[in-house]
Design a protein around this motif. Sequence first.
Motif, PDB file in Angstrom:
ATOM      1  N   GLY A 146       0.798  -1.229   0.000  1.00 23.84           N
ATOM      2  CA  GLY A 146       0.000   0.000   0.000  1.00 23.84           C
ATOM      3  C   GLY A 146       0.824   1.268   0.000  1.00 23.84           C
ATOM      4  N   SER A 147       2.156   1.153  -0.074  1.00 19.75           N
ATOM      5  CA  SER A 147       2.980   2.372   0.010  1.00 19.75           C
ATOM      6  C   SER A 147       3.054   3.133  -1.316  1.00 19.75           C
ATOM      7  N   GLY A 148       2.534   2.538  -2.413  1.00 16.42           N
ATOM      8  CA  GLY A 148       2.475   3.275  -3.684  1.00 16.42           C
ATOM      9  C   GLY A 148       3.442   2.797  -4.750  1.00 16.42           C
ATOM     10  N   LYS A 149       4.026   1.629  -4.560  1.00 16.34           N
ATOM     11  CA  LYS A 149       5.029   1.133  -5.515  1.00 16.34           C
ATOM     12  C   LYS A 149       4.401   0.835  -6.881  1.00 16.34           C
ATOM     13  N   THR A 150       3.290   0.085  -6.860  1.00 17.87           N
ATOM     14  CA  THR A 150       2.655  -0.277  -8.137  1.00 17.87           C
ATOM     15  C   THR A 150       2.091   0.954  -8.843  1.00 17.87           C
ATOM     16  N   VAL A 151       1.476   1.843  -8.079  1.00 17.32           N
ATOM     17  CA  VAL A 151       0.910   3.051  -8.715  1.00 17.32           C
ATOM     18  C   VAL A 151       2.038   3.900  -9.318  1.00 17.32           C
ATOM     19  N   THR A 152       3.194   3.928  -8.682  1.00 18.18           N
ATOM     20  CA  THR A 152       4.345   4.628  -9.266  1.00 18.18           C
ATOM     21  C   THR A 152       4.684   4.011 -10.617  1.00 18.18           C
ATOM     22  N   ALA A 153       4.787   2.667 -10.650  1.00 15.65           N
ATOM     23  CA  ALA A 153       5.153   1.977 -11.897  1.00 15.65           C
ATOM     24  C   ALA A 153       4.110   2.219 -12.986  1.00 15.65           C
ATOM     25  N   LEU A 154       2.832   2.122 -12.609  1.00 16.60           N
ATOM     26  CA  LEU A 154       1.761   2.336 -13.596  1.00 16.60           C
ATOM     27  C   LEU A 154       1.806   3.767 -14.133  1.00 16.60           C
ATOM     28  N   SER A 155       2.126   4.709 -13.262  1.00 19.86           N
ATOM     29  CA  SER A 155       2.177   6.123 -13.678  1.00 19.86           C
ATOM     30  C   SER A 155       3.271   6.334 -14.719  1.00 19.86           C
ATOM     31  N   LEU A 156       4.378   5.622 -14.560  1.00 25.08           N
ATOM     32  CA  LEU A 156       5.510   5.803 -15.479  1.00 25.08           C
ATOM     33  C   LEU A 156       5.131   5.450 -16.911  1.00 25.08           C
ATOM     34  N   VAL A 157       4.274   4.436 -17.073  1.00 22.65           N
ATOM     35  CA  VAL A 157       3.972   3.966 -18.428  1.00 22.65           C
ATOM     36  C   VAL A 157       2.553   4.331 -18.870  1.00 22.65           C
ATOM     37  N   GLY A 158       1.952   5.304 -18.210  1.00 20.35           N
ATOM     38  CA  GLY A 158       0.648   5.808 -18.635  1.00 20.35           C
ATOM     39  C   GLY A 158      -0.482   4.813 -18.475  1.00 20.35           C
ATOM     40  N   LEU A 159      -0.413   3.994 -17.434  1.00 23.30           N
ATOM     41  CA  LEU A 159      -1.466   2.994 -17.254  1.00 23.30           C
ATOM     42  C   LEU A 159      -2.335   3.247 -16.013  1.00 23.30           C
ATOM     43  N   VAL A 160      -2.376   4.486 -15.551  1.00 29.67           N
ATOM     44  CA  VAL A 160      -3.271   4.807 -14.438  1.00 29.67           C
ATOM     45  C   VAL A 160      -4.631   5.175 -15.043  1.00 29.67           C
TER      46      VAL A 160
END
Length: 343
Positions: free
Chosen positions: A58-72
Amino acid sequence: MHRLRVAEEALRLKRETVLEVNNLSTCFFTRYGRVQAVNGVSFSIAAGETLGLVGESGSGKTVTALSLVGLVDPPGRIYSGEVLLNGRNLLDLNKKQLREIRGQEIAFVFQDPLTSLNPVLSIGTQLTETITAHEKETKDGARLRAADLLGRVGLPDPEKLLLRYPFQLSGGMRQRVMIAMALALHPRILIADEPTTALDVTVQAQILTEMRRLKKEFDTAILLITHDLGVVAELANRVAVMYAGSIVETGSIIDIFENPGHPYTQALLRSVPRLSQNSYYLEPVKGQPPSMLNLPDYCAFLPRCPQARSVCYEGKPQMRTLSGNHLAACYCAGARRQEAYLA
Ligand SMILES: Nc1ncnc2c1ncn2[C@@H]1O[C@H](COP(=O)(O)OP(=O)(O)OP(=O)(O)O)[C@@H](O)[C@H]1O
Ligand SMILES: [Mg+2]
């Protein structure tokens, strides 16, 4: 081993930066309010370098990764920052341009890869297309190579697997197919989110070997997201520690493992099982992570911090240098960090 890592660190200084992330923030607008999943994250990765991104669930690791490649996807939105790939800001690109970059320069392996494989094409077709797009191979040659890649990531019966469709595979198998795709792509950067977590140790070792090869032969930069600090120690050159949507410490593998500055990093390291006087010793990080709905305007780790002082209420601590490229966002990190960690 240490001398090797120090040499790698020296090399890094000469290497070209592949990915640079500046002040990235992403939130989700939910009916309970605004979930601040990623909060002003900055880091960079050089060619041939692996950055380990660690932190609690829940610390935001996956959302960081998704943000990098425009998948949010909505209700999520990136509302500030830049993601520079070879100097080009990915946040300025449209969906089609991003898709092209994802298929060429960036490869990624996500926790649930069903969405990233094409559901109507067989595994064989997807893999051979990726191979022929990047290498001069005949169709038969590409098929042989595809089977070889599936074998390398520990998948049994690669020939049969080539005929199957993504929905016919388990989640873990799909994830390994994604790793095989990434190997075929020879990307500039690989973003791997928990690539080995669900796998047994033999397959895990095989995948780490392949990732190491990618890094060595093709100079691929890797963002390695994992709970497993053992995997980080094996593969990463540098580490970024994430807490409540922010990076709270970065440094070389030696800085982080031997001289952690932030009390959260210290607690995280103590939570790794260790053999001590012939018995297992494990100390979980005490307390609960904060709600990302209402983050305080002071240090988010404060309620759980064994070293908290009154100064910690005075605004969110900014990253500051402890030594060289070792930075931590803590008012108290520095003088007292050694004694606290060793206590
Ligand atoms: N679609 C969504 N809608 C609302 N909140 C979300 C959504 N996706 C993620 N979040 C929230 O964003 C925060 C960060 O989640 P994220 O998945 O990035 O964590 P993580 O560090 O990858 O955790 P884990 O280690 O369990 O994979 C969490 O508080 C999560 O609840
Ligand atoms: Mg995750």
